[in-house]
Design a protein around this motif. Sequence first.
Motif, PDB file in Angstrom:
ATOM      1  N   GLN A  82      -4.678  -0.825   1.178  1.00  0.00           N
ATOM      2  CA  GLN A  82      -5.221  -1.377  -0.070  1.00  0.00           C
ATOM      3  C   GLN A  82      -4.768  -2.816  -0.193  1.00  0.00           C
ATOM      4  O   GLN A  82      -3.571  -3.094  -0.212  1.00  0.00           O
ATOM      5  CB  GLN A  82      -4.735  -0.535  -1.249  1.00  0.00           C
ATOM      6  CG  GLN A  82      -4.703  -1.205  -2.562  1.00  0.00           C
ATOM      7  CD  GLN A  82      -4.191  -0.311  -3.670  1.00  0.00           C
ATOM      8  OE1 GLN A  82      -4.111   0.904  -3.554  1.00  0.00           O
ATOM      9  NE2 GLN A  82      -3.832  -0.923  -4.791  1.00  0.00           N
ATOM     10  N   VAL A  83      -5.712  -3.721  -0.322  1.00  0.00           N
ATOM     11  CA  VAL A  83      -5.378  -5.131  -0.386  1.00  0.00           C
ATOM     12  C   VAL A  83      -5.332  -5.650  -1.815  1.00  0.00           C
ATOM     13  O   VAL A  83      -4.771  -6.709  -2.082  1.00  0.00           O
ATOM     14  CB  VAL A  83      -6.391  -5.949   0.444  1.00  0.00           C
ATOM     15  CG1 VAL A  83      -7.733  -6.025  -0.255  1.00  0.00           C
ATOM     16  CG2 VAL A  83      -5.862  -7.327   0.763  1.00  0.00           C
ATOM     17  N   ALA A 100       0.831  -1.209   0.000  1.00  0.00           N
ATOM     18  CA  ALA A 100       0.000   0.000   0.000  1.00  0.00           C
ATOM     19  C   ALA A 100       0.863   1.255   0.000  1.00  0.00           C
ATOM     20  O   ALA A 100       0.530   2.256  -0.650  1.00  0.00           O
ATOM     21  CB  ALA A 100      -0.937  -0.001   1.209  1.00  0.00           C
ATOM     22  N   PHE A 101       1.976   1.213   0.712  1.00  0.00           N
ATOM     23  CA  PHE A 101       2.895   2.351   0.688  1.00  0.00           C
ATOM     24  C   PHE A 101       3.596   2.433  -0.670  1.00  0.00           C
ATOM     25  O   PHE A 101       3.685   3.512  -1.276  1.00  0.00           O
ATOM     26  CB  PHE A 101       3.939   2.214   1.809  1.00  0.00           C
ATOM     27  CG  PHE A 101       3.431   2.580   3.174  1.00  0.00           C
ATOM     28  CD1 PHE A 101       3.538   3.881   3.642  1.00  0.00           C
ATOM     29  CD2 PHE A 101       2.855   1.626   4.003  1.00  0.00           C
ATOM     30  CE1 PHE A 101       3.087   4.229   4.906  1.00  0.00           C
ATOM     31  CE2 PHE A 101       2.390   1.960   5.266  1.00  0.00           C
ATOM     32  CZ  PHE A 101       2.496   3.264   5.722  1.00  0.00           C
ATOM     33  N   SER A 127      -3.551   2.489  -6.988  1.00  0.00           N
ATOM     34  CA  SER A 127      -4.292   2.830  -5.777  1.00  0.00           C
ATOM     35  C   SER A 127      -5.674   3.349  -6.140  1.00  0.00           C
ATOM     36  O   SER A 127      -5.844   4.090  -7.100  1.00  0.00           O
ATOM     37  CB  SER A 127      -3.536   3.902  -4.981  1.00  0.00           C
ATOM     38  OG  SER A 127      -3.321   5.054  -5.778  1.00  0.00           O
ATOM     39  N   GLY A 128      -6.668   2.929  -5.392  1.00  0.00           N
ATOM     40  CA  GLY A 128      -8.018   3.401  -5.643  1.00  0.00           C
ATOM     41  C   GLY A 128      -8.300   4.676  -4.861  1.00  0.00           C
ATOM     42  O   GLY A 128      -7.570   5.034  -3.941  1.00  0.00           O
ATOM     43  N   LYS A 129      -9.371   5.361  -5.242  1.00  0.00           N
ATOM     44  CA  LYS A 129      -9.715   6.587  -4.525  1.00  0.00           C
ATOM     45  C   LYS A 129     -10.594   6.305  -3.314  1.00  0.00           C
ATOM     46  O   LYS A 129     -10.828   7.197  -2.500  1.00  0.00           O
ATOM     47  CB  LYS A 129     -10.422   7.566  -5.458  1.00  0.00           C
ATOM     48  CG  LYS A 129     -11.775   7.097  -5.967  1.00  0.00           C
ATOM     49  CD  LYS A 129     -12.400   8.157  -6.869  1.00  0.00           C
ATOM     50  CE  LYS A 129     -13.776   7.729  -7.359  1.00  0.00           C
ATOM     51  NZ  LYS A 129     -14.396   8.760  -8.222  1.00  0.00           N
ATOM     52  N   GLY A 130     -11.051   5.054  -3.169  1.00  0.00           N
ATOM     53  CA  GLY A 130     -11.836   4.690  -1.997  1.00  0.00           C
ATOM     54  C   GLY A 130     -13.241   5.260  -2.026  1.00  0.00           C
ATOM     55  O   GLY A 130     -13.713   5.776  -3.044  1.00  0.00           O
ATOM     56  N   ARG A 131     -13.919   5.167  -0.907  1.00  0.00           N
ATOM     57  CA  ARG A 131     -15.299   5.623  -0.782  1.00  0.00           C
ATOM     58  C   ARG A 131     -15.354   6.923   0.010  1.00  0.00           C
ATOM     59  O   ARG A 131     -14.519   7.179   0.877  1.00  0.00           O
ATOM     60  CB  ARG A 131     -16.144   4.545  -0.078  1.00  0.00           C
ATOM     61  CG  ARG A 131     -16.143   3.203  -0.829  1.00  0.00           C
ATOM     62  CD  ARG A 131     -17.059   3.236  -2.032  1.00  0.00           C
ATOM     63  NE  ARG A 131     -16.787   2.184  -2.991  1.00  0.00           N
ATOM     64  CZ  ARG A 131     -17.225   0.924  -2.885  1.00  0.00           C
ATOM     65  NH1 ARG A 131     -17.951   0.572  -1.856  1.00  0.00           N
ATOM     66  NH2 ARG A 131     -16.933   0.041  -3.829  1.00  0.00           N
ATOM     67  N   GLU A 132     -16.333   7.716  -0.291  1.00  0.00           N
ATOM     68  CA  GLU A 132     -16.543   8.957   0.434  1.00  0.00           C
ATOM     69  C   GLU A 132     -17.101   8.663   1.827  1.00  0.00           C
ATOM     70  O   GLU A 132     -17.793   7.663   2.032  1.00  0.00           O
ATOM     71  CB  GLU A 132     -17.527   9.856  -0.324  1.00  0.00           C
ATOM     72  CG  GLU A 132     -17.006  10.359  -1.657  1.00  0.00           C
ATOM     73  CD  GLU A 132     -15.822  11.304  -1.487  1.00  0.00           C
ATOM     74  OE1 GLU A 132     -15.841  12.098  -0.503  1.00  0.00           O
ATOM     75  OE2 GLU A 132     -14.890  11.248  -2.305  1.00  0.00           O
ATOM     76  N   THR A 150     -10.193  -3.261   1.732  1.00  0.00           N
ATOM     77  CA  THR A 150     -10.821  -3.477   0.423  1.00  0.00           C
ATOM     78  C   THR A 150     -11.431  -2.195  -0.121  1.00  0.00           C
ATOM     79  O   THR A 150     -12.036  -2.202  -1.184  1.00  0.00           O
ATOM     80  CB  THR A 150     -11.911  -4.560   0.508  1.00  0.00           C
ATOM     81  OG1 THR A 150     -12.904  -4.176   1.469  1.00  0.00           O
ATOM     82  CG2 THR A 150     -11.317  -5.906   0.888  1.00  0.00           C
ATOM     83  N   GLN A 151     -11.284  -1.102   0.622  1.00  0.00           N
ATOM     84  CA  GLN A 151     -11.801   0.216   0.252  1.00  0.00           C
ATOM     85  C   GLN A 151     -13.304   0.175  -0.010  1.00  0.00           C
ATOM     86  O   GLN A 151     -13.801   0.752  -0.971  1.00  0.00           O
ATOM     87  CB  GLN A 151     -11.027   0.776  -0.950  1.00  0.00           C
ATOM     88  CG  GLN A 151      -9.563   1.007  -0.636  1.00  0.00           C
ATOM     89  CD  GLN A 151      -8.815   1.803  -1.692  1.00  0.00           C
ATOM     90  OE1 GLN A 151      -9.364   2.165  -2.728  1.00  0.00           O
ATOM     91  NE2 GLN A 151      -7.551   2.072  -1.432  1.00  0.00           N
ATOM     92  N   ARG A 152     -14.016  -0.478   0.901  1.00  0.00           N
ATOM     93  CA  ARG A 152     -15.485  -0.515   0.839  1.00  0.00           C
ATOM     94  C   ARG A 152     -16.123   0.485   1.793  1.00  0.00           C
ATOM     95  O   ARG A 152     -17.343   0.593   1.834  1.00  0.00           O
ATOM     96  CB  ARG A 152     -15.991  -1.915   1.158  1.00  0.00           C
ATOM     97  CG  ARG A 152     -16.337  -2.748  -0.078  1.00  0.00           C
ATOM     98  CD  ARG A 152     -15.243  -2.764  -1.084  1.00  0.00           C
ATOM     99  NE  ARG A 152     -15.659  -3.337  -2.363  1.00  0.00           N
ATOM    100  CZ  ARG A 152     -14.833  -3.489  -3.382  1.00  0.00           C
ATOM    101  NH1 ARG A 152     -13.572  -3.127  -3.276  1.00  0.00           N
ATOM    102  NH2 ARG A 152     -15.252  -3.988  -4.535  1.00  0.00           N
ATOM    103  N   ALA A 153     -15.336   1.192   2.568  1.00  0.00           N
ATOM    104  CA  ALA A 153     -15.850   2.225   3.470  1.00  0.00           C
ATOM    105  C   ALA A 153     -14.726   3.195   3.775  1.00  0.00           C
ATOM    106  O   ALA A 153     -13.536   2.854   3.680  1.00  0.00           O
ATOM    107  CB  ALA A 153     -16.396   1.612   4.753  1.00  0.00           C
ATOM    108  N   HIS A 154     -15.100   4.413   4.129  1.00  0.00           N
ATOM    109  CA  HIS A 154     -14.115   5.429   4.482  1.00  0.00           C
ATOM    110  C   HIS A 154     -13.651   5.217   5.916  1.00  0.00           C
ATOM    111  O   HIS A 154     -14.433   4.812   6.792  1.00  0.00           O
ATOM    112  CB  HIS A 154     -14.723   6.823   4.321  1.00  0.00           C
ATOM    113  CG  HIS A 154     -13.732   7.929   4.384  1.00  0.00           C
ATOM    114  ND1 HIS A 154     -13.323   8.493   5.588  1.00  0.00           N
ATOM    115  CD2 HIS A 154     -13.049   8.578   3.410  1.00  0.00           C
ATOM    116  CE1 HIS A 154     -12.441   9.442   5.336  1.00  0.00           C
ATOM    117  NE2 HIS A 154     -12.249   9.527   4.036  1.00  0.00           N
TER     118      HIS A 154
END
Length: 265
Positions: free
Chosen positions: A247-248, A174-175, A253-258, A222-226
């Motif tokens: 990030q798994v 992730a880094f 890298s994804g932008k994730g969720r708001e 999994t970037q399913r929640a902030h």
Amino acid sequence: MSDPVSVLDDLRDESAELDALVGELGAADWSRPTPAERWTIAHQIAHLAWTDHAALLAVTDPAGFGELVKVALAAPDSFVDEGAEEGAGLPPAGLLARWREGRDALQQALREAPPGVRFPWYGPPMGATSMATARLMETWAHGQDVADALGVVRPPTARLRHVVHIGVRTRDFAFGVRGIEAPGEQFRIELAAPNGDLWTYGPEDAPQRVTGSAYDFCLLVTQRAHRSDLDLRAEGPDADRWLDIAQVFAGPSGKGREPKGASGE
């Protein structure tokens, strides 16, 4: 780390739980939007079917998988969406059959794989256990998007331990994917499991720590929640930074969720 058989059994059960959510949906429900931008329920299942097919090629036909890698390298920012879009265009019954057949074939191939063999992948090569763990993680994560789209709450299970494991293992990735030097020291991680047990990783005396809910940790990596919506706490600057970028999954890298507050929820 668990043995391949136990992980594969859990992958089978995770897939069956998601199958129960979508197996009886009407045709219109497959077009429901999910929290993933521009992805419907059909896109979520199509992505799982597409990735299962890629994993099956990696296990049974490395040369054929190499051709998929060439496609990915030619369009690194779009090949995942293109694969999901193609499958989402199928009639729901055909898409469901494709997913079921593909995941069963992958299960069989991984169960029959010789011990110690490593298979090519979009990231580092993986053995059968790691491949099954990655497939379980994706099945759970995309299943979460489907559940959210349907307004269904899925009770957390002990299968989350596999997602936690891969989440911890991918800390340095992730880094690195963001061009940041990974911390040189290990973190202590203590997470409350669904059954009340404590899942722990890293040295007990590590000054940098992450504590909280195992379920919420899975949502984070999994970037399913902030992060701000989750029961997770960090001690130390590097641990704090990690929770911002965890990030798994392989790839950019994804932008994730708001945060929920940002969307008016």
